[in-house]
Write a protein that holds these residues in place. Structure first.
Motif, PDB file in Angstrom:
ATOM      1  N   THR A 259       0.860  -1.183   0.000  1.00  0.00           N
ATOM      2  CA  THR A 259       0.000   0.000   0.000  1.00  0.00           C
ATOM      3  C   THR A 259       0.891   1.226   0.000  1.00  0.00           C
ATOM      4  O   THR A 259       1.627   1.462   0.968  1.00  0.00           O
ATOM      5  CB  THR A 259      -0.919   0.020   1.227  1.00  0.00           C
ATOM      6  OG1 THR A 259      -1.737  -1.150   1.229  1.00  0.00           O
ATOM      7  CG2 THR A 259      -1.809   1.253   1.215  1.00  0.00           C
ATOM      8  N   GLY A 260       0.866   1.966  -1.081  1.00  0.00           N
ATOM      9  CA  GLY A 260       1.664   3.177  -1.146  1.00  0.00           C
ATOM     10  C   GLY A 260       0.963   4.342  -0.477  1.00  0.00           C
ATOM     11  O   GLY A 260      -0.256   4.348  -0.304  1.00  0.00           O
ATOM     12  N   ALA A 261       1.762   5.349  -0.105  1.00  0.00           N
ATOM     13  CA  ALA A 261       1.214   6.564   0.499  1.00  0.00           C
ATOM     14  C   ALA A 261       1.648   7.761  -0.322  1.00  0.00           C
ATOM     15  O   ALA A 261       2.683   7.742  -0.985  1.00  0.00           O
ATOM     16  CB  ALA A 261       1.696   6.709   1.941  1.00  0.00           C
ATOM     17  N   SER A 262       0.846   8.813  -0.287  1.00  0.00           N
ATOM     18  CA  SER A 262       1.110  10.023  -1.053  1.00  0.00           C
ATOM     19  C   SER A 262       1.223   9.662  -2.524  1.00  0.00           C
ATOM     20  O   SER A 262       0.323   9.056  -3.087  1.00  0.00           O
ATOM     21  CB  SER A 262       2.369  10.711  -0.527  1.00  0.00           C
ATOM     22  OG  SER A 262       2.582  11.937  -1.192  1.00  0.00           O
ATOM     23  N   VAL A 263       2.352   9.982  -3.180  1.00  0.00           N
ATOM     24  CA  VAL A 263       2.510   9.673  -4.613  1.00  0.00           C
ATOM     25  C   VAL A 263       3.325   8.406  -4.831  1.00  0.00           C
ATOM     26  O   VAL A 263       3.678   8.081  -5.964  1.00  0.00           O
ATOM     27  CB  VAL A 263       3.184  10.851  -5.351  1.00  0.00           C
ATOM     28  CG1 VAL A 263       2.304  12.080  -5.293  1.00  0.00           C
ATOM     29  CG2 VAL A 263       4.566  11.134  -4.773  1.00  0.00           C
ATOM     30  N   ASN A 264       3.631   7.688  -3.788  1.00  0.00           N
ATOM     31  CA  ASN A 264       4.507   6.525  -3.892  1.00  0.00           C
ATOM     32  C   ASN A 264       3.714   5.247  -4.162  1.00  0.00           C
ATOM     33  O   ASN A 264       2.661   5.015  -3.577  1.00  0.00           O
ATOM     34  CB  ASN A 264       5.327   6.358  -2.609  1.00  0.00           C
ATOM     35  CG  ASN A 264       6.303   7.507  -2.420  1.00  0.00           C
ATOM     36  OD1 ASN A 264       6.957   7.932  -3.362  1.00  0.00           O
ATOM     37  ND2 ASN A 264       6.389   8.011  -1.198  1.00  0.00           N
ATOM     38  N   ALA A 265       4.257   4.410  -5.043  1.00  0.00           N
ATOM     39  CA  ALA A 265       3.553   3.225  -5.500  1.00  0.00           C
ATOM     40  C   ALA A 265       3.428   2.173  -4.408  1.00  0.00           C
ATOM     41  O   ALA A 265       4.248   2.088  -3.489  1.00  0.00           O
ATOM     42  CB  ALA A 265       4.272   2.622  -6.709  1.00  0.00           C
ATOM     43  N   GLY A 266       2.394   1.339  -4.558  1.00  0.00           N
ATOM     44  CA  GLY A 266       2.224   0.230  -3.628  1.00  0.00           C
ATOM     45  C   GLY A 266       3.317  -0.810  -3.769  1.00  0.00           C
ATOM     46  O   GLY A 266       3.805  -1.359  -2.786  1.00  0.00           O
ATOM     47  N   ILE A 267       3.717  -1.096  -5.018  1.00  0.00           N
ATOM     48  CA  ILE A 267       4.865  -1.957  -5.304  1.00  0.00           C
ATOM     49  C   ILE A 267       5.731  -1.207  -6.300  1.00  0.00           C
ATOM     50  O   ILE A 267       5.270  -0.808  -7.370  1.00  0.00           O
ATOM     51  CB  ILE A 267       4.438  -3.325  -5.864  1.00  0.00           C
ATOM     52  CG1 ILE A 267       3.609  -4.089  -4.816  1.00  0.00           C
ATOM     53  CG2 ILE A 267       5.656  -4.143  -6.275  1.00  0.00           C
ATOM     54  CD1 ILE A 267       3.076  -5.422  -5.309  1.00  0.00           C
ATOM     55  N   PHE A 268       7.016  -1.027  -5.956  1.00  0.00           N
ATOM     56  CA  PHE A 268       7.889  -0.168  -6.745  1.00  0.00           C
ATOM     57  C   PHE A 268       9.253  -0.821  -6.898  1.00  0.00           C
ATOM     58  O   PHE A 268       9.916  -1.160  -5.921  1.00  0.00           O
ATOM     59  CB  PHE A 268       8.040   1.184  -6.042  1.00  0.00           C
ATOM     60  CG  PHE A 268       8.874   2.188  -6.786  1.00  0.00           C
ATOM     61  CD1 PHE A 268       8.388   2.803  -7.933  1.00  0.00           C
ATOM     62  CD2 PHE A 268      10.132   2.538  -6.335  1.00  0.00           C
ATOM     63  CE1 PHE A 268       9.148   3.747  -8.615  1.00  0.00           C
ATOM     64  CE2 PHE A 268      10.901   3.488  -7.001  1.00  0.00           C
ATOM     65  CZ  PHE A 268      10.413   4.096  -8.154  1.00  0.00           C
ATOM     66  N   ALA A 269       9.666  -1.037  -8.145  1.00  0.00           N
ATOM     67  CA  ALA A 269      11.020  -1.500  -8.439  1.00  0.00           C
ATOM     68  C   ALA A 269      11.689  -0.444  -9.287  1.00  0.00           C
ATOM     69  O   ALA A 269      11.099   0.065 -10.244  1.00  0.00           O
ATOM     70  CB  ALA A 269      10.981  -2.835  -9.166  1.00  0.00           C
TER      71      ALA A 269
END
Length: 207
Positions: free
Chosen positions: A26-36
């Motif tokens: 689960t991302g917050a603000s503009v950040n992805a839930g899953i990010f590589a």
């Protein structure tokens, strides 16, 4: 950072056999839930992995850059955005389900391959949104879709429109043919497009 799951600088989530890999973020603000992201190639699955892979973002979508997801011997792969956020295969990213099923599921966002390769025995598209899968390296055997929205898919070889069964994030279900409320644009660079008897394309407009 506020990413749900973050892989960076050569991070790996590897299976050496049939064990399942499940990532939920689960991302917050503009950040992805899953990010590589950047660094040495990141890996989800690995060359010896044969089990299923499930990537689910509960909020803010999935961004897969500089990461190899799956492999030639991979089991089924599910990539799901559970809210109106995108699925992005970015620079240096690839998804390889081998001869197994790749399922992409949206809930109001977009899915973009950005000309990065998708490989699968079968590709299943589900949910609400826009699927932009026009990469020149995509290699899929069978395609099925049930989408409130539009679908664009380009295939390096011949493409079969048929029935695909996979885990959709809740249960194992099947989709037959292609149903969209928007446009369905399908391109096979070689080999043509074949319809399995009993399947159909029902789209706002088919090309």
């Amino acid at each position: 950072n506020s990413y749900g799951v973050w892989l960076n600088n050569g991070a790996s989530v590897i299976s050496t056999g049939s064990a399942a890999i499940t990532l939920v973020g689960t991302g917050a603000s503009v950040n992805a839930g899953i990010f590589a992201s950047t660094g040495s190639p990141n890996v989800i699955g690995g060359p010896s992995a044969t089990g299923p892979i499930s990537l689910t973002a509960l909020a803010n979508g999935i961004s897969l850059s500089s990461v190899t997801t799956g492999g030639a011997g991979s089991g089924n792969i599910l990539i799901k955005a559970a809210d109106a956020s995108p699925i992005v295969i970015g620079s240096g990213g690839s998804v390889n389900a081998g001869s197994s099923v790749l399922t992409l599921s949206l809930a109001g966002g977009t899915a973009n391959d950005n000309n990065n390769p998708i490989t699968a025995g079968a590709l299943r598209l589900l949910g609400t949104g826009t699927f932009n899968l026009g990469g020149s390296g995509n290699n899929v055997g069978t395609l099925a879709a049930n989408v409130t929205g539009s679908v664009s898919h380009r295939n390096i070889g011949g493409l079969t429109i048929g029935s695909v069964t996979s885990f959709d994030g809740t249960s194992v279900t099947a989709t037959s043919g292609i149903t969209t409320t928007g446009n369905a644009t399908l391109t096979a660079d070689a080999g043509g497009i074949t319809m399995v008897p009993g399947t159909a394309i029902n789209a706002g407009a088919a090309k």
